[in-house]
Design an enzyme around this catalytic site. Structure first.
Site, PDB file in Angstrom:
ATOM      1  N   HIS A 128      32.685  31.771  42.269  1.00  0.00           N
ATOM      2  CA  HIS A 128      31.831  32.232  43.366  1.00  0.00           C
ATOM      3  C   HIS A 128      30.385  32.042  42.926  1.00  0.00           C
ATOM      4  O   HIS A 128      30.078  31.977  41.737  1.00  0.00           O
ATOM      5  CB  HIS A 128      32.133  33.689  43.704  1.00  0.00           C
ATOM      6  CG  HIS A 128      33.418  33.867  44.448  1.00  0.00           C
ATOM      7  ND1 HIS A 128      33.512  34.572  45.624  1.00  0.00           N
ATOM      8  CD2 HIS A 128      34.680  33.416  44.202  1.00  0.00           C
ATOM      9  CE1 HIS A 128      34.761  34.560  46.065  1.00  0.00           C
ATOM     10  NE2 HIS A 128      35.486  33.868  45.206  1.00  0.00           N
TER      11      HIS A 128
ATOM     12  N   CYS B  60      34.527  38.249  49.003  1.00  0.00           N
ATOM     13  CA  CYS B  60      35.739  39.017  48.708  1.00  0.00           C
ATOM     14  C   CYS B  60      35.645  40.314  49.505  1.00  0.00           C
ATOM     15  O   CYS B  60      34.719  41.098  49.295  1.00  0.00           O
ATOM     16  CB  CYS B  60      35.879  39.321  47.218  1.00  0.00           C
ATOM     17  SG  CYS B  60      37.359  40.310  46.855  1.00  0.00           S
TER      18      CYS B  60
ATOM     19  N   ASN C 120      32.289  31.524  48.171  1.00  0.00           N
ATOM     20  CA  ASN C 120      32.887  30.620  47.200  1.00  0.00           C
ATOM     21  C   ASN C 120      31.932  29.481  46.870  1.00  0.00           C
ATOM     22  O   ASN C 120      30.985  29.190  47.616  1.00  0.00           O
ATOM     23  CB  ASN C 120      34.161  30.008  47.794  1.00  0.00           C
ATOM     24  CG  ASN C 120      35.292  30.990  47.921  1.00  0.00           C
ATOM     25  OD1 ASN C 120      35.984  31.292  46.960  1.00  0.00           O
ATOM     26  ND2 ASN C 120      35.503  31.498  49.130  1.00  0.00           N
TER      27      ASN C 120
END
Length: 317
Positions: A228, A259, A268
């Site tokens: 990430h 998340c 991401n």
């Protein structure tokens, strides 16, 4: 939008420290990307996203997740999405789905899944937050899923979350990562994806964890990186992984996601940015960057946001 061809980019020059001419990219946008977005996309849009990614050259596209709809409503229609993209298998394109436990596995199988991913948290806090269960209980559940998958001839990938840091517990012991990774390989999981769930990893940490795993006999060929980009280090971390011999990387078109159970996490690693760097190193990905960037812009527009991808942003100026 400017295309990469119009930029007249120089010939790629391979890095002396990276002995690779190709890598595998796991496109996780339709699952890990969308599950953290506030905007709910309908089935038609999700199917179009997957088809666009396939046309752009993605060979592995994570399609959905068989988790509780009340916890992750974005994935509630995964069975229908999976059914509608089943024809991609004829072209050799994989469409794995995520399952958290035996019930999720049964639902996935009923929907026709023959390619799955399971996941565990390295830390107790995230296991409780994400899965509502202890690490010990989740390890038992995942081991049972893997055993059933092996008996059914189903491919299994394993995700490890919070490998490089945890928002509740702070630093993560590499020994804990090694223990879980070793167990998952012993159960029969063919590939392990190391998750920088909140995006705090640095290249030095990546090197340290990869070396610790290989020192315990875990083959480089079975290791993937899932970065990430919270601190802007995702591409640098991939580069460190390349130097260590890792050849599989996860990414999401447009850098969508985050998340839903770790609020400090941003999106991401953008597949666009990853492909840009790899092509500059002379490393083949099989992905058409212009088609991918078009898809990223289309997707983020559907989500009502701008791309997190630096490449997509630059090419639209």
């Amino acid at each position: 939008m400017t295309s990469t061809r119009e930029l007249g980019l120089p010939t790629a020059v391979p890095a002396a420290s990276i002995a690779a001419d190709s890598v595998e990219i796991w496109e996780v946008g339709p699952r890990d990307g969308l599950q953290a977005e506030q905007t709910l996309l309908d089935v038609d849009t999700k199917v179009e996203l997957i088809q666009r990614l396939a046309k752009a050259g993605a060979r592995v596209i994570e399609t959905g997740s068989f988790v509780r709809a009340d916890r992750v409503p974005q994935m509630a229609d995964s069975a229908e999405v999976l059914a509608r993209v089943g024809d991609l298998a004829a072209s050799g394109i994989r469409t794995p789905v995520l399952v958290p436990n035996v019930r999720g596995y049964e639902l996935a199988r009923a929907a026709g899944a023959d390619d799955i991913a399971v996941f565990l948290s390295v830390t107790e806090s995230f296991s409780q937050q994400n899965l509502g269960a202890s690490r010990e209980r989740m390890e038992q559940a995942v081991a049972e899923v893997v055993a059933r998958a092996q008996a059914d001839g189903v491919r299994v990938r394993g995700y490890l979350s919070m490998v490089f840091g945890d928002p509740w517990e702070g630093a993560v012991e590499t020994a804990d990562v090694v223990r879980l990774a070793t167990a998952m390989r012993e159960w029969g999981i063919e590939q392990l994806s190391l998750g920088d769930t909140i995006g705090v990893a640095t290249p030095g940490q990546v090197r340290g964890v990869v070396r610790a795993l290989t020192a315990e006999g875990i083959a480089l060929e079975s290791i993937a990186l899932h970065m990430h980009d919270t601190y802007g280090m995702a591409v640098a971390n991939v580069y460190a992984g390349l130097e260590e011999g890792v050849r599989v990387f996860d990414a999401a078109a447009g850098g969508v996601g985050g998340c839903p159970f770790a609020r400090s996490a941003t999106g991401n690693l953008a597949t666009d940015d990853l492909v840009w760097m790899l092509e500059g190193l002379g490393i083949r990905t099989g992905i058409d960057l212009d088609a991918l960037t078009d898809t990223s812009i289309w997707l983020t527009s559907a989500l009502g946001k701008t791309p997190a991808s630096r490449v997509a942003t630059a090419l639209t100026r």
